[in-house]
Motif scaffolding. Structure first.
Motif, PDB file in Angstrom:
ATOM      1  N   ASN A   9       0.831  -1.218   0.000  1.00 46.01           N
ATOM      2  CA  ASN A   9       0.000   0.000   0.000  1.00 46.01           C
ATOM      3  C   ASN A   9       0.856   1.255   0.000  1.00 46.01           C
ATOM      4  OD1 ASN A   9      -1.457  -2.149   1.931  1.00 46.01           O
ATOM      5  ND2 ASN A   9      -2.908  -1.125   0.591  1.00 46.01           N
ATOM      6  N   VAL A  10       1.999   1.175   0.720  1.00 47.96           N
ATOM      7  CA  VAL A  10       2.902   2.323   0.770  1.00 47.96           C
ATOM      8  C   VAL A  10       3.421   2.619  -0.637  1.00 47.96           C
ATOM      9  CG1 VAL A  10       5.101   3.179   1.697  1.00 47.96           C
ATOM     10  CG2 VAL A  10       3.549   1.873   3.169  1.00 47.96           C
ATOM     11  N   LEU A  11       3.892   1.560  -1.320  1.00 45.82           N
ATOM     12  CA  LEU A  11       4.417   1.738  -2.681  1.00 45.82           C
ATOM     13  C   LEU A  11       3.318   2.244  -3.613  1.00 45.82           C
ATOM     14  CD1 LEU A  11       6.603  -1.481  -2.901  1.00 45.82           C
ATOM     15  CD2 LEU A  11       7.445   0.872  -2.940  1.00 45.82           C
ATOM     16  N   GLN A  12       2.132   1.670  -3.458  1.00 48.36           N
ATOM     17  CA  GLN A  12       1.022   2.069  -4.327  1.00 48.36           C
ATOM     18  C   GLN A  12       0.693   3.548  -4.135  1.00 48.36           C
ATOM     19  OE1 GLN A  12      -2.379  -0.567  -4.146  1.00 48.36           O
ATOM     20  NE2 GLN A  12      -3.715   1.071  -4.880  1.00 48.36           N
ATOM     21  N   ASN A  13       0.704   3.984  -2.881  1.00 46.09           N
ATOM     22  CA  ASN A  13       0.398   5.395  -2.614  1.00 46.09           C
ATOM     23  C   ASN A  13       1.455   6.316  -3.215  1.00 46.09           C
ATOM     24  OD1 ASN A  13       1.073   7.791  -0.518  1.00 46.09           O
ATOM     25  ND2 ASN A  13      -1.113   7.584  -0.941  1.00 46.09           N
ATOM     26  N   LEU A  14       2.737   5.964  -2.993  1.00 46.37           N
ATOM     27  CA  LEU A  14       3.812   6.849  -3.474  1.00 46.37           C
ATOM     28  C   LEU A  14       3.837   6.896  -5.000  1.00 46.37           C
ATOM     29  CD1 LEU A  14       6.703   5.985  -0.970  1.00 46.37           C
ATOM     30  CD2 LEU A  14       5.103   7.905  -0.905  1.00 46.37           C
ATOM     31  N   ILE A  15       3.650   5.732  -5.636  1.00 48.29           N
ATOM     32  CA  ILE A  15       3.687   5.709  -7.108  1.00 48.29           C
ATOM     33  C   ILE A  15       2.423   6.385  -7.666  1.00 48.29           C
ATOM     34  CG2 ILE A  15       3.805   4.227  -9.152  1.00 48.29           C
ATOM     35  CD1 ILE A  15       5.303   2.187  -7.251  1.00 48.29           C
ATOM     36  N   GLY A  16       1.284   6.123  -7.003  1.00 52.71           N
ATOM     37  CA  GLY A  16       0.036   6.770  -7.423  1.00 52.71           C
ATOM     38  C   GLY A  16       0.173   8.293  -7.363  1.00 52.71           C
ATOM     39  N   PRO A  26      -8.186  14.610  -7.602  1.00 55.58           N
ATOM     40  CA  PRO A  26      -8.884  13.785  -6.610  1.00 55.58           C
ATOM     41  C   PRO A  26      -7.948  13.322  -5.497  1.00 55.58           C
ATOM     42  CG  PRO A  26      -8.565  12.579  -8.666  1.00 55.58           C
ATOM     43  CD  PRO A  26      -8.131  13.994  -8.921  1.00 55.58           C
ATOM     44  N   GLY A  27      -8.476  13.245  -4.302  1.00 58.80           N
ATOM     45  CA  GLY A  27      -7.646  12.779  -3.177  1.00 58.80           C
ATOM     46  C   GLY A  27      -8.302  13.156  -1.869  1.00 58.80           C
ATOM     47  N   THR A  28      -7.879  12.478  -0.807  1.00 63.08           N
ATOM     48  CA  THR A  28      -8.475  12.725   0.508  1.00 63.08           C
ATOM     49  C   THR A  28      -7.481  13.338   1.490  1.00 63.08           C
ATOM     50  OG1 THR A  28      -7.839  10.507   1.207  1.00 63.08           O
ATOM     51  CG2 THR A  28     -10.043  10.758   0.260  1.00 63.08           C
ATOM     52  N   GLY A  29      -6.206  13.347   1.127  1.00 59.99           N
ATOM     53  CA  GLY A  29      -5.189  13.859   2.044  1.00 59.99           C
ATOM     54  C   GLY A  29      -4.816  12.855   3.119  1.00 59.99           C
ATOM     55  N   VAL A  30      -5.212  11.594   2.940  1.00 58.11           N
ATOM     56  CA  VAL A  30      -4.913  10.569   3.948  1.00 58.11           C
ATOM     57  C   VAL A  30      -3.719   9.709   3.520  1.00 58.11           C
ATOM     58  CG1 VAL A  30      -5.843   8.543   5.160  1.00 58.11           C
ATOM     59  CG2 VAL A  30      -7.305  10.512   4.758  1.00 58.11           C
ATOM     60  N   GLY A  31      -3.494   9.605   2.195  1.00 57.83           N
ATOM     61  CA  GLY A  31      -2.514   8.654   1.658  1.00 57.83           C
ATOM     62  C   GLY A  31      -1.135   8.698   2.294  1.00 57.83           C
ATOM     63  N   LEU A  32      -0.520   9.871   2.327  1.00 58.74           N
ATOM     64  CA  LEU A  32       0.848   9.943   2.863  1.00 58.74           C
ATOM     65  C   LEU A  32       0.876   9.704   4.373  1.00 58.74           C
ATOM     66  CD1 LEU A  32       2.593  12.897   0.977  1.00 58.74           C
ATOM     67  CD2 LEU A  32       3.075  10.461   0.799  1.00 58.74           C
ATOM     68  N   ALA A  33      -0.152  10.237   5.070  1.00 59.02           N
ATOM     69  CA  ALA A  33      -0.205  10.028   6.528  1.00 59.02           C
ATOM     70  C   ALA A  33      -0.310   8.535   6.824  1.00 59.02           C
ATOM     71  CB  ALA A  33      -1.388  10.777   7.113  1.00 59.02           C
ATOM     72  N   LEU A  34      -1.120   7.849   6.031  1.00 57.53           N
ATOM     73  CA  LEU A  34      -1.292   6.408   6.212  1.00 57.53           C
ATOM     74  C   LEU A  34       0.006   5.661   5.885  1.00 57.53           C
ATOM     75  CD1 LEU A  34      -3.105   3.931   6.676  1.00 57.53           C
ATOM     76  CD2 LEU A  34      -3.795   4.077   4.293  1.00 57.53           C
ATOM     77  N   ALA A  35       0.640   6.050   4.782  1.00 59.55           N
ATOM     78  CA  ALA A  35       1.902   5.400   4.395  1.00 59.55           C
ATOM     79  C   ALA A  35       2.947   5.599   5.496  1.00 59.55           C
ATOM     80  CB  ALA A  35       2.400   5.984   3.079  1.00 59.55           C
TER      81      ALA A  35
END
Ligand code: ADP
Length: 355
Positions: free
Chosen positions: A242-249, A306-315
């Motif tokens: 999920n971390v990789l997916q978020n960063l690449i996304g 589009p985005g929620t602002g959660v991705g990096l915090a979650l990663a």
């Protein structure tokens, strides 16, 4: 003083044990005594004392072996290596004899204050997690109803809607889609603290492959070129995918208009950990935002992206709960490199923890 604070006082030198127990009782603590390592382990597991004062030199085993979150008392000589060993094996402090009774009591009180603060913080985090979990679950139900009835209505009215009404339906669906993405992210974020939920030997190259196939549509649409160095097989958390997916996304999402995204993933070892990086040639991030983007809900973009602002915090949370850290280096207008570290864990350590 909390009269229920219990102290396990451990020393094989009877006069020392006696004198310290007296001081501790006078200060209002409940005191248990032990004079060997085995007794200490038994009493500690049966009674879970708040504090253990542990002598280094015990007849049956070395104090360091028994040391788990222990306030440490050395025998007599001040050896720097003892101090390092004590703290490294989990002690919260290291005291050297001869010990002033007032210093002993003040040190224990200071230690208990830290413990209380840690406990309060942990409880508050758990409350917040429960709160977020509950809210997201409660929101899911009405959202499902809205989605379902929206679809039913659309189906029933198909063909008879004027363009304005049709647009309203599309707005409705888009709103529902955004809300669902937000709820899903929030739910994942609120549950991310539970470290090591699925820690095992994993091939990071396989995790990357899975992350890339989830991003297939975005990769094709953007024409992104994605390359990577050989990646290790290591003991780690499966959520690294999920971390990789978020960063690449993100590297695809925050690309420049004038060039197709070029993304490179690499890994290298340093001391006792791996350093992974995801480099892009995107819009970059101004220095003043390079820390704040890791805060949950912090976005530098509006609804246009589009985005929620959660991705990096979650990663970052996933990486940190696995003992690593995450940061970014970036040149605005030229690109960003996101880094994260993960400790190198022996496979045997995972088997031991599981047994
Ligand atoms: P989201 O993408 O949902 O907004 P994230 O937590 O993943 O949330 O990212 C937070 C913000 O950090 C984004 O809104 C974006 O402004 C910025 N950001 C993240 N990754 C990149 C990147 N690779 N290049 C430029 N900006 C980025």
């Amino acid at each position: 003083m909390d009269t229920h604070t219990s102290v396990l006082n451990v020393d094989d030198y009877a006069p020392g044990l006696y004198a310290r127990t007296k001081v501790l009782r006078q200060a209002g603590f409940d005191v248990m005594e032990a004079s060997t390592g085995n007794q200490t382990l038994k009493l500690a597991s049966e009674h879970k004392p708040d504090v253990i004062l542990l002598d280094v030199n015990l007849p049956d085993m070395h104090g360091f072996e028994v040391c788990r979150r222990i306030l440490h008392i050395s025998a007599s000589s001040v050896q720097q290596q003892h101090l390092v060993n004590g703290l490294d094996t989990g002690a919260d402090g290291y005291l050297v004899e001869p010990l002033d009774p007032a210093v002993l009591i003040a040190t224990i009180k200071a230690y208990l204050r830290v413990r209380q603060a840690e406990g309060a913080l942990r409880r508050s985090n758990e409350d917040l997690e429960r709160f977020a979990y509950r809210v997201t679950h409660e929101l899911n139900e009405p959202l499902r109803t809205i989605t379902m009835h929206g679809q039913l209505l659309e189906h029933r009215l198909a063909g008879s809607l004027d363009p304005d009404a049709l647009r309203s339906f599309q707005f409705l669906q888009e709103g529902v889609r955004r809300m669902r993405a937000f709820i899903d992210d929030l739910l994942r974020y609120s549950q991310a603290t539970h470290a090591g939920s699925d820690v095992r030997p994993l091939d990071v190259e396989t995790l990357l492959g899975e992350a890339l196939s989830s991003l297939n549509a975005a990769i094709e649409e953007s024409g992104a070129q994605i390359t990577h160095d050989p990646l290790p097989t290591m003991v780690t958390d499966s959520r690294i995918e999920n971390v990789l997916q978020n960063l690449i996304g993100n590297a695809i999402k925050y690309c420049r208009k004038d060039v197709a995204p070029e993304i490179h993933i690499s890994a290298r070892t340093e001391a006792d950990h791996w350093i992974f990086s995801v480099r892009d040639n995107g819009i970059g991030i101004e220095p003043q935002y390079q820390k704040t983007i890791f805060q949950v809900f912090h976005r530098l973009h509006g609804k246009d992206v589009p985005g929620t602002g959660v991705g990096l915090a979650l990663a970052q949370k996933i990486v940190e709960t696995n003992g690593g850290r995450m940061w970014v280096e970036s040149v605005p207008g030229a690109g960003s490199t996101f880094y994260f570290t993960l400790p190198q864990i022996e496979a045997s350590a995972v088997h031991q923890a599981a047994n």
